[in-house]
Motif scaffolding. Structure first.
Motif, PDB file in Angstrom:
ATOM      1  N   ALA A  77       0.829  -1.208   0.000  1.00 57.76           N
ATOM      2  CA  ALA A  77       0.000   0.000   0.000  1.00 57.76           C
ATOM      3  C   ALA A  77       0.861   1.255   0.000  1.00 57.76           C
ATOM      4  O   ALA A  77       0.538   2.252  -0.662  1.00 57.76           O
ATOM      5  N   ASN A  78       1.973   1.220   0.742  1.00 60.42           N
ATOM      6  CA  ASN A  78       2.878   2.371   0.762  1.00 60.42           C
ATOM      7  C   ASN A  78       3.497   2.607  -0.610  1.00 60.42           C
ATOM      8  O   ASN A  78       3.648   3.757  -1.066  1.00 60.42           O
ATOM      9  N   ALA A  79       3.845   1.500  -1.292  1.00 58.43           N
ATOM     10  CA  ALA A  79       4.439   1.643  -2.629  1.00 58.43           C
ATOM     11  C   ALA A  79       3.438   2.256  -3.605  1.00 58.43           C
ATOM     12  O   ALA A  79       3.789   3.140  -4.403  1.00 58.43           O
ATOM     13  N   GLN A  80       2.197   1.801  -3.530  1.00 57.96           N
ATOM     14  CA  GLN A  80       1.173   2.364  -4.408  1.00 57.96           C
ATOM     15  C   GLN A  80       0.909   3.824  -4.092  1.00 57.96           C
ATOM     16  O   GLN A  80       0.686   4.643  -4.990  1.00 57.96           O
ATOM     17  N   GLN A  83       3.719   5.837  -5.554  1.00 58.95           N
ATOM     18  CA  GLN A  83       3.578   5.916  -7.008  1.00 58.95           C
ATOM     19  C   GLN A  83       2.479   6.887  -7.415  1.00 58.95           C
ATOM     20  O   GLN A  83       2.671   7.754  -8.287  1.00 58.95           O
ATOM     21  N   THR A  84       1.303   6.777  -6.807  1.00 62.03           N
ATOM     22  CA  THR A  84       0.171   7.644  -7.172  1.00 62.03           C
ATOM     23  C   THR A  84       0.417   9.075  -6.742  1.00 62.03           C
ATOM     24  O   THR A  84      -0.015  10.021  -7.425  1.00 62.03           O
ATOM     25  N   ASP A 105      -7.941  14.982 -11.816  1.00 58.50           N
ATOM     26  CA  ASP A 105      -8.902  14.406 -10.857  1.00 58.50           C
ATOM     27  C   ASP A 105      -8.671  12.912 -10.675  1.00 58.50           C
ATOM     28  O   ASP A 105      -8.741  12.381  -9.555  1.00 58.50           O
ATOM     29  N   ASP A 106      -8.399  12.198 -11.775  1.00 54.51           N
ATOM     30  CA  ASP A 106      -8.152  10.757 -11.676  1.00 54.51           C
ATOM     31  C   ASP A 106      -6.895  10.469 -10.858  1.00 54.51           C
ATOM     32  O   ASP A 106      -6.862   9.534 -10.042  1.00 54.51           O
ATOM     33  N   ALA A 107      -5.869  11.262 -11.057  1.00 45.84           N
ATOM     34  CA  ALA A 107      -4.626  11.070 -10.299  1.00 45.84           C
ATOM     35  C   ALA A 107      -4.829  11.357  -8.814  1.00 45.84           C
ATOM     36  O   ALA A 107      -4.289  10.661  -7.946  1.00 45.84           O
ATOM     37  N   ARG A 108      -5.620  12.414  -8.539  1.00 47.69           N
ATOM     38  CA  ARG A 108      -5.903  12.735  -7.130  1.00 47.69           C
ATOM     39  C   ARG A 108      -6.685  11.601  -6.460  1.00 47.69           C
ATOM     40  O   ARG A 108      -6.406  11.213  -5.330  1.00 47.69           O
ATOM     41  N   ALA A 109      -7.684  11.048  -7.179  1.00 49.51           N
ATOM     42  CA  ALA A 109      -8.489   9.968  -6.620  1.00 49.51           C
ATOM     43  C   ALA A 109      -7.647   8.722  -6.379  1.00 49.51           C
ATOM     44  O   ALA A 109      -7.784   8.037  -5.357  1.00 49.51           O
ATOM     45  N   ALA A 110      -6.729   8.405  -7.332  1.00 53.10           N
ATOM     46  CA  ALA A 110      -5.857   7.242  -7.149  1.00 53.10           C
ATOM     47  C   ALA A 110      -4.936   7.429  -5.947  1.00 53.10           C
ATOM     48  O   ALA A 110      -4.687   6.497  -5.170  1.00 53.10           O
ATOM     49  N   ASP A 112      -5.532   9.368  -3.253  1.00 53.09           N
ATOM     50  CA  ASP A 112      -6.329   9.284  -2.030  1.00 53.09           C
ATOM     51  C   ASP A 112      -6.724   7.839  -1.717  1.00 53.09           C
ATOM     52  O   ASP A 112      -6.759   7.421  -0.558  1.00 53.09           O
ATOM     53  N   SER A 113      -7.025   7.078  -2.761  1.00 53.40           N
ATOM     54  CA  SER A 113      -7.394   5.678  -2.546  1.00 53.40           C
ATOM     55  C   SER A 113      -6.210   4.884  -2.001  1.00 53.40           C
ATOM     56  O   SER A 113      -6.358   4.048  -1.093  1.00 53.40           O
ATOM     57  N   ALA A 114      -5.030   5.154  -2.545  1.00 48.69           N
ATOM     58  CA  ALA A 114      -3.825   4.474  -2.048  1.00 48.69           C
ATOM     59  C   ALA A 114      -3.540   4.864  -0.602  1.00 48.69           C
ATOM     60  O   ALA A 114      -3.138   4.034   0.227  1.00 48.69           O
ATOM     61  N   LYS A 115      -3.781   6.149  -0.270  1.00 44.68           N
ATOM     62  CA  LYS A 115      -3.562   6.599   1.127  1.00 44.68           C
ATOM     63  C   LYS A 115      -4.535   5.905   2.073  1.00 44.68           C
ATOM     64  O   LYS A 115      -4.166   5.522   3.197  1.00 44.68           O
TER      65      LYS A 115
END
Length: 352
Positions: A77-80, A83-84, A105-110, A112-115
Motif C-alpha cells: 500500500a505504501n508503494a502504491q 507511485q500515485t 482528478d483521476d490522479a488525485r483519486a488514485a 487518495d485511494s492508495a492513502k
C-alpha cells in the motif's frame, strides 16, 4: 423461697439477627481479551503477585503469521501511495497547459485511494499488535491468586475466567433485611457481625433500596475493617435491635408455669395487709396465681403482660411447689433487697 419485685415497662428491646454473605472487597476474575490456546502458565493458586506480574500467555503463532501478511500488505500500500502521489504531483505541475482537469482528478483519486489503503493496513496492524500484547495476561493489582481454572494447553474463550485475584483489604458483607428495618440502619454506624465463631464490628456502608422479589428484603452492604477470623464467601449474621412499644414486665423463665388456652401463669405473694404481717424477720403473704401472656422470650427471661402489676412479688424458684391460697413467709431482707434492685432500675429491669 426466692422472689423478684417486678416493674412495668412501657417497651422492650428485641435482638434480631439477619444472615448474609461475606466477600472480599477487591476481587477480580481475570481472563484473556481474545480467544486462544494457553501456552504458558506462570502462577498457581496461593501465589502472591505484584501489579503487572505475568500470569499466563496464549499461543501467538497465528498472530505472528498474520503480522507478516499485514506488513506485506502495508508495504504494498505504501508503494502504491508513493507511485500515485508522484503521478499526481507531475500532472499538477503540467496543468492546465499539458494536463487536463480529468487527468488531474483521476490522479488525485488514485492517490487518495492508495492513502486510504495505507491507513487501513496500518490500523489492522496496530490492532494485531494490541492483540499480541493482550496475549500476555498480567495482574491488574497486587494480591493473592485465589484460584486457577485453566491449565497449559487449554483453549479459552475471550473473557473466560482463568484466575481469581484477591487484592486483600477490608471485607464486605451483603445482608438482606426486611424493609421494616430499613430506617433502623444508619450509614456509617457500627453493628455486630459474627460467623458463629468469630465476632467483629461491621460499618454500614450502603443501603440498596431495591426489594429482592425472592426474599422480600433490601440489601445492606457492611464493611468489616478487621476481618481476622473471617473467610470470604462464608455466611455471617448481623445483629440489630428493635424497640417494641407495649407495656409489660420482665420475669424469669423459671417463674413461668403452663396455664390454659396457650397462656402462662406466675405465682405471686400478696402481703396479708398493706404493711404486711410481720414477726420482725419475716413478712407473711398469700400465694396467688396470675395468668400472663408471653410477648417475647429470651434465654433466661420473658416479657409478659396480664393481671400482673408493677411491684408484685413473683416467686421464681420452683413455683410448682406452691398452690393458690397458701400462706407463706418471706424474709424481710429478701424483700428489701429486691425492692432496692427495683429502685435502681431505669429503662430495663435487671433480674438477679
Amino acid at each position: 423461697m426466692a422472689i423478684d419485685v417486678v416493674e412495668e415497662m412501657p417497651e422492650y428491646l428485641v435482638t434480631r439477627t439477619f444472615a448474609g454473605r461475606l466477600r472480599a472487597s477487591n476481587v477480580a476474575d481475570l481472563g484473556f481479551e481474545l480467544p486462544g490456546r494457553i501456552s504458558r502458565v506462570y502462577v498457581d493458586a496461593g501465589d502472591a503477585v505484584r501489579r503487572g506480574a505475568p500470569l499466563a500467555r496464549i499461543d501467538t503463532d497465528e498472530l505472528d503469521s498474520q503480522k507478516s501478511e499485514l506488513l506485506a500488505v502495508l508495504n504494498e500500500a505504501n508503494a502504491q501511495f508513493i507511485q500515485t502521489s508522484g503521478r499526481y504531483q507531475r500532472l499538477e505541475s503540467l496543468a492546465p497547459d499539458f494536463a487536463s482537469v480529468q487527468q488531474l482528478d483521476d490522479a488525485r483519486a488514485a492517490r487518495d485511494s492508495a492513502k486510504a489503503r495505507v491507513d487501513q493496513a496500518a490500523g489492522t496492524l496496530k490492532r494485531l499488535q494490541t492483540n499480541q500484547r493482550n496475549s500476555l495476561l498480567v495482574a491488574p493489582f497486587s494480591g493473592e491468586i485465589v484460584s486457577r481454572s485453566a491449565d497449559k494447553g487449554a483453549v479459552v474463550g475471550a473473557g473466560q475466567a482463568v484466575f481469581r485475584l484477591n487484592g486483600g483489604g477490608a471485607m464486605e458483607a451483603e445482608v438482606g433485611i426486611p424493609a421494616s428495618f430499613r430506617d433502623q440502619i444508619i450509614v456509617g454506624s457500627e453493628y455486630t457481625i459474627t460467623n458463629g465463631q468469630q465476632e467483629g464490628i461491621a460499618v454500614a456502608n450502603r443501603i440498596i433500596d431495591d426489594i429482592n422479589p425472592l426474599t422480600s428484603t433490601v440489601t445492606v452492604r457492611f464493611i468489616v475493617a478487621n476481618s481476622s477470623g473471617f473467610v470470604a464467601s462464608e455466611t455471617v449474621r448481623v445483629t440489630l435491635k428493635e424497640t417494641i412499644q407495649g407495656k409489660g414486665l420482665w420475669v424469669r423463665n423459671s417463674a413461668l408455669v403452663e396455664s390454659l388456652r396457650g397462656l402462662w401463669a406466675v405465682y405471686v405473694v400478696t402481703p396479708e395487709s398493706p404493711a404486711g404481717r410481720s414477726d420482725g424477720k419475716n413478712v407473711t403473704g398469700i400465694v396467688k396465681r396470675q395468668d400472663v401472656e408471653v410477648l417475647h422470650s429470651e434465654a433466661d427471661r420473658s416479657f409478659v403482660r396480664g393481671t400482673l402489676s408493677s411491684g408484685s412479688w413473683v416467686i421464681h424458684n420452683s413455683p410448682f411447689r406452691f398452690v393458690p391460697g397458701q400462706r407463706v413467709s418471706v424474709e424481710k431482707s429478701t424483700v428489701l433487697a429486691r425492692q432496692t434492685e427495683r429502685a435502681l432500675v431505669t429503662n430495663e429491669i435487671e433480674i438477679q
